[in-house]
Design an enzyme around this catalytic site. Structure first.
Site, PDB file in Angstrom:
ATOM      1  N   SER A  27       0.789  -1.233   0.000  1.00 49.36           N
ATOM      2  CA  SER A  27       0.000   0.000   0.000  1.00 49.36           C
ATOM      3  C   SER A  27       0.822   1.284   0.000  1.00 49.36           C
ATOM      4  O   SER A  27       0.239   2.374  -0.065  1.00 49.36           O
ATOM      5  CB  SER A  27      -0.954   0.011   1.201  1.00 49.36           C
ATOM      6  OG  SER A  27      -2.007  -0.906   1.009  1.00 49.36           O
TER       7      SER A  27
ATOM      8  N   SER B 235      -5.705   3.872   4.206  1.00 53.61           N
ATOM      9  CA  SER B 235      -5.285   2.751   3.366  1.00 53.61           C
ATOM     10  C   SER B 235      -6.481   1.984   2.814  1.00 53.61           C
ATOM     11  O   SER B 235      -6.440   0.758   2.653  1.00 53.61           O
ATOM     12  CB  SER B 235      -4.345   1.799   4.123  1.00 53.61           C
ATOM     13  OG  SER B 235      -3.458   1.162   3.237  1.00 53.61           O
TER      14      SER B 235
ATOM     15  N   GLU C 210      -5.794  -3.384  -6.111  1.00 57.63           N
ATOM     16  CA  GLU C 210      -6.070  -4.045  -4.838  1.00 57.63           C
ATOM     17  C   GLU C 210      -7.175  -5.084  -5.010  1.00 57.63           C
ATOM     18  O   GLU C 210      -8.134  -4.854  -5.747  1.00 57.63           O
ATOM     19  CB  GLU C 210      -6.518  -3.017  -3.788  1.00 57.63           C
ATOM     20  CG  GLU C 210      -5.449  -2.025  -3.383  1.00 57.63           C
ATOM     21  CD  GLU C 210      -4.440  -2.619  -2.417  1.00 57.63           C
ATOM     22  OE1 GLU C 210      -4.529  -3.836  -2.110  1.00 57.63           O
ATOM     23  OE2 GLU C 210      -3.568  -1.867  -1.968  1.00 57.63           O
TER      24      GLU C 210
ATOM     25  N   LYS D  47       3.323   6.590   4.524  1.00 62.86           N
ATOM     26  CA  LYS D  47       2.351   5.624   3.994  1.00 62.86           C
ATOM     27  C   LYS D  47       2.908   4.235   4.211  1.00 62.86           C
ATOM     28  O   LYS D  47       4.004   3.900   3.769  1.00 62.86           O
ATOM     29  CB  LYS D  47       2.098   5.850   2.501  1.00 62.86           C
ATOM     30  CG  LYS D  47       1.016   4.901   1.953  1.00 62.86           C
ATOM     31  CD  LYS D  47      -0.334   5.200   2.565  1.00 62.86           C
ATOM     32  CE  LYS D  47      -1.318   4.022   2.444  1.00 62.86           C
ATOM     33  NZ  LYS D  47      -1.096   2.979   3.481  1.00 62.86           N
TER      34      LYS D  47
ATOM     35  N   GLY E  82       2.507  -0.151   4.300  1.00 68.53           N
ATOM     36  CA  GLY E  82       2.054  -1.201   3.397  1.00 68.53           C
ATOM     37  C   GLY E  82       2.270  -2.571   4.002  1.00 68.53           C
ATOM     38  O   GLY E  82       3.254  -2.793   4.708  1.00 68.53           O
TER      39      GLY E  82
END
Length: 319
Positions: free
Chosen positions: A100, A158, A194, A262, A264
């Protein structure tokens, strides 16, 4: 420990041996001061460029190999002090699933494409759009969201459906891949949406990048001249408003440092975080930490990312 210059780029350093070396290079951009975050972000303002540094190895090697052994994981790090050009690297040219973290780059590409004025465009949210982990968009099914709301949900929460809507607004994964190539990134491979991009299968270069490319891309959008001041301010607000990274890069940094990041997560224990860090009164630091494990169903460990990031910042002399 040996420090060997990479060829041919003057902005790289290869670390050979068991430890990570700090390499000071002359590739730093003009530093920017920390934004003031009071509900809405202020764009970081420019400060005079630092004097050109000399090239020298760090006197304090960073034992990231010990972290890898302790956590039974592979970790990649690229951290750069944008004021001096000093960089800390470890496996920074090895591929990892980006997971992500790509949402931050997609948000930057969206701002570059539509500008702040274009963020008011409404996009429908249909039931068929929903994928796993969509805490914001699942409440908006049957209605619409602005592109600003979509990008904010993708970055700060997210939200995976929001990420797919964001990619759709860009023209699909191939369009984001082309946008990153325009930054000079010929490494990152944007292929799927996604949640398929989180597969992280060994040997599959789809939806992968390197710590260096990830850090440089975020730096270009958040601190460079790819975006206008007002566009960077919006991206900064999204990054600093992230709710998913408290246990990662920012976890072991001083409380008064501003961090925009960010995170992930993907298969094979993948856990990543890419961040811009603004120490008070100093130039920002850009940090990318990527990690994974050998087994497909392995759990990830936030503490590994937090420790690696803190060690890298300390090696830069900024801890």
């Amino acid at each position: 420990m040996f420090v060997v210059p990479r060829t041919p780029s003057p902005c790289r350093a290869l670390v050979v041996g068991l430890f990570l070396a700090l390499v000071v290079t002359g590739c730093g951009a003009s530093p920017q001061v920390a934004p003031t975050i009071t509900g809405t972000a202020s764009s970081p303002g420019s400060t005079p460029a630092a004097a050109a540094p000399t090239t020298t190895p760090s006197p304090s090697p960073l034992p990231l190999d010990e972290l890898e052994a302790r956590y039974d994981a592979r970790v990649g790090v690229h951290a750069v002090d944008t004021g001096t050009g000093a960089a800390v690297v470890w496996r920074d040219d090895e591929r990892f699933a980006y997971a992500s973290t790509i949402k931050a780059l997609a948000a930057g590409a969206l701002l570059d494409l539509v500008g702040v004025d274009g963020l008011g465009r409404q996009v429908p949210v249909e039931a068929d759009d929903l994928v796993v982990f969509s805490p914001v968009t699942e409440t908006r099914v049957g209605g619409t969201m602005t592109l600003a709301e979509v990008a904010e949900a993708a970055v700060t929460r997210s939200d995976n459906t929001a990420a797919n809507l964001l990619l759709e607004a860009l023209g699909g994964p191939a369009a984001l891949d082309a946008a990153l190539a325009a930054l000079g990134d010929d490494v990152t491979v944007v292929s799927r949406t996604e949640p398929d991009l989180n597969e992280a299968a060994r040997g599959d270069e789809r939806d992968t990048t390197t710590p260096r490319a990830l850090a440089e891309d975020l730096r270009a959008y958040a601190l460079g001249d790819m975006l206008d001041d007002d566009e960077r301010a919006v991206l900064t607000a999204w990054l600093t408003g992230t709710r998913t990274g408290d246990a990662l890069v920012r976890a072991r940094l001083p409380a008064d440092w501003v961090v925009g990041d960010k995170s992930g997560t993907a298969g094979y224990g993948t856990r990543n975080d890419v961040a811009v860090v603004w120490p008070p009164g100093g130039a920002p630091i850009v940090v990318a930490v990527m990690s994974d494990r050998a087994d497909r169903d392995a759990e990830h460990d936030d503490a590994l990312v937090a420790e690696a990031a803190a060690a890298a910042v300390a090696a830069l002399g900024r801890g």
